[in-house]
Design an enzyme around this catalytic site. Structure first.
Site, PDB file in Angstrom:
ATOM      1  N   ASP A 134       0.856  -1.186   0.000  1.00 24.40           N
ATOM      2  CA  ASP A 134       0.000   0.000   0.000  1.00 24.40           C
ATOM      3  C   ASP A 134       0.893   1.238   0.000  1.00 24.40           C
ATOM      4  OD1 ASP A 134      -2.368   1.450   0.028  1.00 24.40           O
ATOM      5  OD2 ASP A 134      -2.471   1.499   2.211  1.00 24.40           O
ATOM      6  N   TYR A 136       1.333   5.634  -0.439  1.00 23.00           N
ATOM      7  CA  TYR A 136       0.850   6.833   0.260  1.00 23.00           C
ATOM      8  C   TYR A 136       1.124   8.002  -0.682  1.00 23.00           C
ATOM      9  CZ  TYR A 136       0.328   9.825   4.494  1.00 23.00           C
ATOM     10  OH  TYR A 136      -0.077  10.735   5.442  1.00 23.00           O
ATOM     11  N   HIS A 141      -3.815  14.126   0.395  1.00 19.03           N
ATOM     12  CA  HIS A 141      -4.107  13.280   1.554  1.00 19.03           C
ATOM     13  C   HIS A 141      -2.987  13.358   2.589  1.00 19.03           C
ATOM     14  CE1 HIS A 141      -5.459   9.952   4.006  1.00 19.03           C
ATOM     15  NE2 HIS A 141      -4.319   9.298   3.790  1.00 19.03           N
ATOM     16  N   ARG A 150       0.373  16.589  12.917  1.00 19.47           N
ATOM     17  CA  ARG A 150       1.708  17.144  13.138  1.00 19.47           C
ATOM     18  C   ARG A 150       1.660  18.657  12.970  1.00 19.47           C
ATOM     19  NH1 ARG A 150       2.779  12.644   9.978  1.00 19.47           N
ATOM     20  NH2 ARG A 150       3.001  13.945   8.124  1.00 19.47           N
ATOM     21  N   GLU A 207     -10.821   4.062   2.890  1.00 16.93           N
ATOM     22  CA  GLU A 207      -9.838   4.830   2.134  1.00 16.93           C
ATOM     23  C   GLU A 207     -10.079   4.539   0.660  1.00 16.93           C
ATOM     24  OE1 GLU A 207      -5.797   4.382   3.389  1.00 16.93           O
ATOM     25  OE2 GLU A 207      -6.134   5.536   5.219  1.00 16.93           O
ATOM     26  N   ASP A 241      -9.232   0.485   1.249  1.00 19.43           N
ATOM     27  CA  ASP A 241      -8.305   0.116   2.314  1.00 19.43           C
ATOM     28  C   ASP A 241      -8.935   0.494   3.654  1.00 19.43           C
ATOM     29  OD1 ASP A 241      -6.076  -0.506   3.817  1.00 19.43           O
ATOM     30  OD2 ASP A 241      -5.084   1.406   3.434  1.00 19.43           O
ATOM     31  N   GLN A 248      -4.918   2.365  14.734  1.00 24.39           N
ATOM     32  CA  GLN A 248      -3.766   2.767  13.925  1.00 24.39           C
ATOM     33  C   GLN A 248      -2.946   3.853  14.621  1.00 24.39           C
ATOM     34  OE1 GLN A 248      -4.916   4.465  10.159  1.00 24.39           O
ATOM     35  NE2 GLN A 248      -2.819   4.704   9.437  1.00 24.39           N
ATOM     36  N   TYR A 252       1.018   2.744  15.379  1.00 24.80           N
ATOM     37  CA  TYR A 252       1.853   2.877  14.170  1.00 24.80           C
ATOM     38  C   TYR A 252       3.277   3.364  14.435  1.00 24.80           C
ATOM     39  CZ  TYR A 252       1.801   7.995  13.603  1.00 24.80           C
ATOM     40  OH  TYR A 252       2.000   9.345  13.743  1.00 24.80           O
ATOM     41  N   THR A 357      -4.672   6.527  -0.263  1.00 21.98           N
ATOM     42  CA  THR A 357      -5.910   7.307  -0.345  1.00 21.98           C
ATOM     43  C   THR A 357      -5.815   8.380  -1.421  1.00 21.98           C
ATOM     44  OG1 THR A 357      -6.235   6.967   2.014  1.00 21.98           O
ATOM     45  CG2 THR A 357      -7.526   8.707   0.984  1.00 21.98           C
TER      46      THR A 357
END
Length: 423
Positions: A134, A136, A141, A150, A207, A241, A248, A252, A357
């Protein structure tokens, strides 16, 4: 007026104007019904062409390398492994047989046997997925998530514009459209909690993604260039997804997704070939700073595919909550495969590589509830009343995708899955 790179075609099979499965498409899938065991078919309109019947009747006689039982399989892997020259020729032969002015199949005694009603067929997993990755790859996104969790001024991590970020996922829990799954359980810890708790996820999310299926193997130590990448890609599917956001978020760090992702992923059952998508090829977003040489591309590898997501609570009307497009992806499929193999990682036929996503630039084009409801602060309103911050038990999430140009349509059908209460 049709585009110069699309030859106008009509079929003797009746195809609705808004059908995803036109003569320009002809995707491959695995189906069965009450009288037929699992086998390979091609979709057109509301019919499925049973390729095993065409093979028995000699329609593929020019392809002497086709094994007798190649189309009576429960996965496309062996067929795909024959190589693109073969799979492309099979699709071309079927396309010619379905043309309005071609009477060979239309008038043949096997026509009734070869043409199966799609509404009487059960669609199965199209491939046996050995490995699943998968990515990113949507800047919108990644930026949205970075802003939420963040520093908003530095939403993207330093490596993001230099390489296609990805992780290895769990292939055993990939399911075809229509198969429900149970709400997952796991640990979670919110900022206001002193210690973690265990239970069903409270923040189940979808997702919106697409995935490509690899069509050729490589050996350990080999790398695939961006120039050759599409030779190793058979076709694409829609990909949901599923994500448990609270599980998560707690798990993670430092190694990435685990239980928050591996409980289920849903795919559309028809594999749309790159040949069918060729007319919809477009330039992707400008990449700045310039990427390293092994990620540079000599041609466009983005595709203008319109995408939609619907939420349908049990017993209620579906609400469209997202409208996005695959062309928004910052990192394209050729770059993803080139990066995946640049270290000598070998791939096999049937491996699945999901895009990550797919979010667009506007709020209604965000490809997850995390973004659409902005971490639960802006609930999404449903057409028949009520709202959603995340996905609830009994909800069915439906994703659709299609490419359209000059009135010509090539679509993926849909991928839908219902959420059952936790076991």
């Amino acid at each position: 007026m049709s585009s110069p790179n699309i030859t106008p075609l009509t079929s003797w099979v009746q195809v609705a104007k808004d059908s995803d499965f036109t003569i320009y498409n002809l995707p491959f899938g695995i189906f069965q019904n009450k009288r037929l065991s699992p086998r390979i078919g091609i979709a057109i309109g509301d019919k499925i062409v049973d390729l095993s019947v065409l093979h028995e009747e000699g329609f593929f006689s020019e392809l002497s390398q086709l094994p007798n039982d190649i189309f009576v399989r429960d996965a496309l892997n062996d067929f795909i492994a024959l190589g693109k020259p073969v799979t492309r020729k099979v699709r071309e032969i079927v396309q010619n047989l379905l043309k309005e002015d071609n009477e060979h199949l239309r008038e043949h005694t096997c026509r009734g046997k070869a043409m199966v009603n799609r509404n009487e067929a059960q669609m199965l997993m199209p491939v046996k997925v050995g490995d699943y990755t998968d990515f990113y790859s949507s800047m919108e996104h990644a930026t949205n998530v970075g802003m939420m969790f963040r520093d908003p001024e530095n939403a993207l991590l330093p490596n993001w514009k230099h390489l296609p970020v990805g992780y290895h996922g769990r292939s055993s829990s990939i399911i075809p459209s229509g198969v429900p799954f149970y709400r997952p359980k796991g640990q979670f810890k919110d900022a206001n909690m002193e210690k973690p708790e265990f239970g069903p996820t409270r923040r189940l999310d979808f997702e919106l993604e697409m995935a490509f299926i690899t069509g050729g193997p490589t050996k350990m130590g080999d790398s695939i260039s961006t120039e050759d990448a599409e030779d190793y890609i058979f076709g694409m599917v829609l990909f949901n997804d599923w994500s448990a956001r609270d599980i998560q978020a707690w798990e993670y760090v430092p190694l990435g997704p685990f239980l928050g992702k591996n409980f289920a992923s849903s795919i559309s059952p028809w594999v749309v070939t790159l040949e069918a998508l060729e007319p919809f090829r477009v330039a992707g977003p400008k990449q700045d700073p310039e990427v390293l040489p092994y990620l540079q591309c000599k041609k466009d590898h983005a595709f203008d595919i319109q995408l939609e997501v619907y939420i349908q609570p049990e017993g209620m009307k579906a609400t469209k909550v997202c409208k996005s497009n695959f062309k928004y992806m910052y990192w394209n499929i050729a770059q993803q495969l080139a990066h995946h193999t640049v270290n000598g990682c070998n791939i096999n036929v049937g491996d699945m590589m999901a895009s990550g996503t797919i979010s667009g630039p506007t709020e209604d084009s965000y490809g997850s509830m995390l973004e659409l409801a902005w971490k639960g602060t802006k609930p999404v309103q449903l057409e028949e009343g009520g709202e959603r911050k995340f996905i609830e038990d009994g909800d069915t999430v439906i994703m659709k995708g299609f490419a359209e140009k000059d009135g010509i349509r090539v679509g993926f059908g849909e991928v839908s899955s219902k959420v059952l209460p936790a076991k």
